[in-house]
Design a protein around this motif. Sequence first.
Motif, short mmCIF file in Angstrom:
data_model
loop_
_atom_site.label_atom_id
_atom_site.label_comp_id
_atom_site.label_asym_id
_atom_site.label_seq_id
_atom_site.Cartn_x
_atom_site.Cartn_y
_atom_site.Cartn_z
N ALA A 19 22.86 -7.01 -27.39
CA ALA A 19 22.00 -6.03 -28.04
C ALA A 19 21.09 -5.31 -27.04
CB ALA A 19 21.16 -6.70 -29.12
N ILE A 20 20.92 -5.87 -25.85
CA ILE A 20 20.11 -5.20 -24.82
C ILE A 20 20.73 -3.85 -24.49
CG2 ILE A 20 19.36 -5.30 -22.40
CD1 ILE A 20 19.22 -8.38 -22.77
N GLY A 21 22.05 -3.77 -24.54
CA GLY A 21 22.75 -2.52 -24.25
C GLY A 21 22.83 -2.24 -22.77
N GLU A 22 23.29 -1.04 -22.45
CA GLU A 22 23.43 -0.66 -21.05
C GLU A 22 22.06 -0.40 -20.44
OE1 GLU A 22 26.39 2.30 -20.13
OE2 GLU A 22 27.56 1.72 -21.88
N THR A 23 21.86 -0.90 -19.24
CA THR A 23 20.59 -0.73 -18.53
C THR A 23 20.87 -0.35 -17.08
OG1 THR A 23 20.46 -3.00 -17.71
CG2 THR A 23 19.57 -2.59 -19.92
N PRO A 24 19.89 0.21 -16.39
CA PRO A 24 20.09 0.49 -14.96
C PRO A 24 20.04 -0.80 -14.13
CG PRO A 24 17.90 1.18 -15.64
CD PRO A 24 18.63 0.74 -16.89
N GLU A 25 19.48 -1.88 -14.69
CA GLU A 25 19.42 -3.15 -13.99
C GLU A 25 20.73 -3.89 -14.14
OE1 GLU A 25 17.16 -2.47 -16.46
OE2 GLU A 25 15.61 -1.68 -15.15
N ARG A 26 21.01 -4.75 -13.21
CA ARG A 26 22.20 -5.62 -13.27
C ARG A 26 21.75 -6.92 -13.93
NH1 ARG A 26 26.89 -5.26 -9.83
NH2 ARG A 26 28.07 -7.18 -9.95
N ILE A 27 22.06 -7.08 -15.23
CA ILE A 27 21.61 -8.23 -16.00
C ILE A 27 22.83 -9.06 -16.39
CG2 ILE A 27 20.40 -9.02 -18.05
CD1 ILE A 27 18.90 -6.35 -18.07
N GLU A 28 22.76 -10.36 -16.07
CA GLU A 28 23.84 -11.28 -16.40
C GLU A 28 23.28 -12.40 -17.27
OE1 GLU A 28 26.68 -11.34 -12.63
OE2 GLU A 28 24.58 -11.57 -12.03
N LEU A 29 24.13 -13.02 -18.05
CA LEU A 29 23.72 -14.12 -18.93
C LEU A 29 24.36 -15.41 -18.43
CD1 LEU A 29 22.30 -15.02 -21.60
CD2 LEU A 29 24.49 -14.59 -22.74
N PHE A 30 23.53 -16.36 -18.04
CA PHE A 30 24.01 -17.67 -17.59
C PHE A 30 23.34 -18.75 -18.42
CE2 PHE A 30 24.59 -15.65 -13.21
CZ PHE A 30 25.95 -15.43 -13.41
N ASP A 31 24.11 -19.34 -19.32
CA ASP A 31 23.65 -20.47 -20.12
C ASP A 31 22.35 -20.17 -20.87
OD1 ASP A 31 25.87 -21.82 -19.11
OD2 ASP A 31 24.73 -22.55 -17.39
N GLY A 32 22.27 -18.98 -21.44
CA GLY A 32 21.12 -18.60 -22.25
C GLY A 32 19.99 -17.95 -21.48
N SER A 33 20.08 -17.89 -20.15
CA SER A 33 19.05 -17.24 -19.33
C SER A 33 19.55 -15.92 -18.79
CB SER A 33 18.66 -18.14 -18.14
OG SER A 33 18.03 -19.30 -18.57
N LEU A 34 18.65 -14.98 -18.71
CA LEU A 34 18.98 -13.69 -18.10
C LEU A 34 18.77 -13.78 -16.60
CD1 LEU A 34 17.25 -11.15 -20.50
CD2 LEU A 34 19.66 -11.80 -20.43
N TYR A 35 19.72 -13.26 -15.84
CA TYR A 35 19.60 -13.16 -14.39
C TYR A 35 19.63 -11.69 -14.04
CZ TYR A 35 20.16 -18.15 -13.86
OH TYR A 35 19.97 -19.50 -13.92
N VAL A 36 18.56 -11.26 -13.41
CA VAL A 36 18.41 -9.86 -13.05
C VAL A 36 18.42 -9.76 -11.54
CG1 VAL A 36 16.96 -7.80 -13.27
CG2 VAL A 36 17.01 -9.50 -15.12
N SER A 37 19.26 -8.88 -11.01
CA SER A 37 19.30 -8.69 -9.57
C SER A 37 19.19 -7.20 -9.26
CB SER A 37 20.58 -9.29 -8.97
OG SER A 37 21.72 -8.72 -9.55
N PRO A 38 18.76 -6.89 -8.04
CA PRO A 38 18.66 -5.48 -7.67
C PRO A 38 20.04 -4.82 -7.66
CG PRO A 38 17.90 -6.92 -5.88
CD PRO A 38 18.37 -7.79 -6.99
N GLY A 39 20.04 -3.51 -7.73
CA GLY A 39 21.30 -2.78 -7.64
C GLY A 39 21.98 -3.08 -6.31
N PRO A 40 23.29 -2.92 -6.26
CA PRO A 40 24.03 -3.20 -5.04
C PRO A 40 23.61 -2.29 -3.88
CG PRO A 40 25.52 -2.97 -6.91
CD PRO A 40 24.16 -2.52 -7.36
N THR A 41 23.77 -2.80 -2.67
CA THR A 41 23.46 -2.04 -1.46
C THR A 41 24.57 -1.03 -1.18
OG1 THR A 41 24.60 -3.65 -0.06
CG2 THR A 41 22.23 -4.01 -0.45
N PRO A 42 24.31 -0.05 -0.34
CA PRO A 42 25.37 0.90 0.02
C PRO A 42 26.61 0.21 0.61
CG PRO A 42 23.26 1.82 0.60
CD PRO A 42 23.00 0.39 0.18
N ILE A 43 26.43 -0.80 1.46
CA ILE A 43 27.59 -1.48 2.05
C ILE A 43 28.40 -2.19 0.96
CG2 ILE A 43 26.32 -3.57 2.70
CD1 ILE A 43 28.93 -2.51 5.00
N HIS A 44 27.71 -2.80 0.01
CA HIS A 44 28.39 -3.48 -1.10
C HIS A 44 29.26 -2.48 -1.85
CE1 HIS A 44 28.81 -5.10 -5.17
NE2 HIS A 44 28.56 -6.30 -4.67
N GLN A 45 28.69 -1.34 -2.20
CA GLN A 45 29.42 -0.33 -2.96
C GLN A 45 30.56 0.29 -2.15
OE1 GLN A 45 28.49 -1.68 -5.64
NE2 GLN A 45 28.61 0.29 -6.67
#
Length: 184
Positions: A19-45
Amino acid sequence: MTSAIFTNGRPLTEPEFLAIGETPERIELFDGSLYVSPGPTPIHQHVSTRLAVRLIPAVEEAGLHLHEAVNLRLRPDRIPIADLVITTDIDYYELVIDSSAARLVCEIISPSNSTTDRVLKMSYYAEAGIPWYLLVDPRTGELRLYGISDGEYVLHATAEPGVPLQLTDPVRVAIDPAELLPPQ
């Protein structure tokens, strides 16, 4: 990587997560907890795009599909965002891809979450039974391919710049890590 739970202090359910929907943040769900990380670096992309371009012809030839940065349901309370996933047929309009369709998942190591990619996600993907796990280190150019065996990943092959990785399953392609890295 930062972990957060809604203020009521209880684990988040999958419907609440979706229900959070699309966000600019990278949000993952691990065992009921939200994990938020910064957007990928240029090298990653850069590495992600180059790897995807290299894989697409082999994926299409195998009758499979390649997806970038998608929600991958490993179980109802575990939905990481995989950097690249090769799947069988899926419903492109669903919010998540079920792990039963995944044949290979790839994570590109980022400085902010290297332990997550090397340990946590690797363990979760193996538990979900995804046959292949490709780990890419953009700092060294090393590729490490793991295959599932008795519910755990076992190192199958490695490659470094100038020494291509030979994939034969789920697709047939040779990938020279040097082709993935930006010009020096």
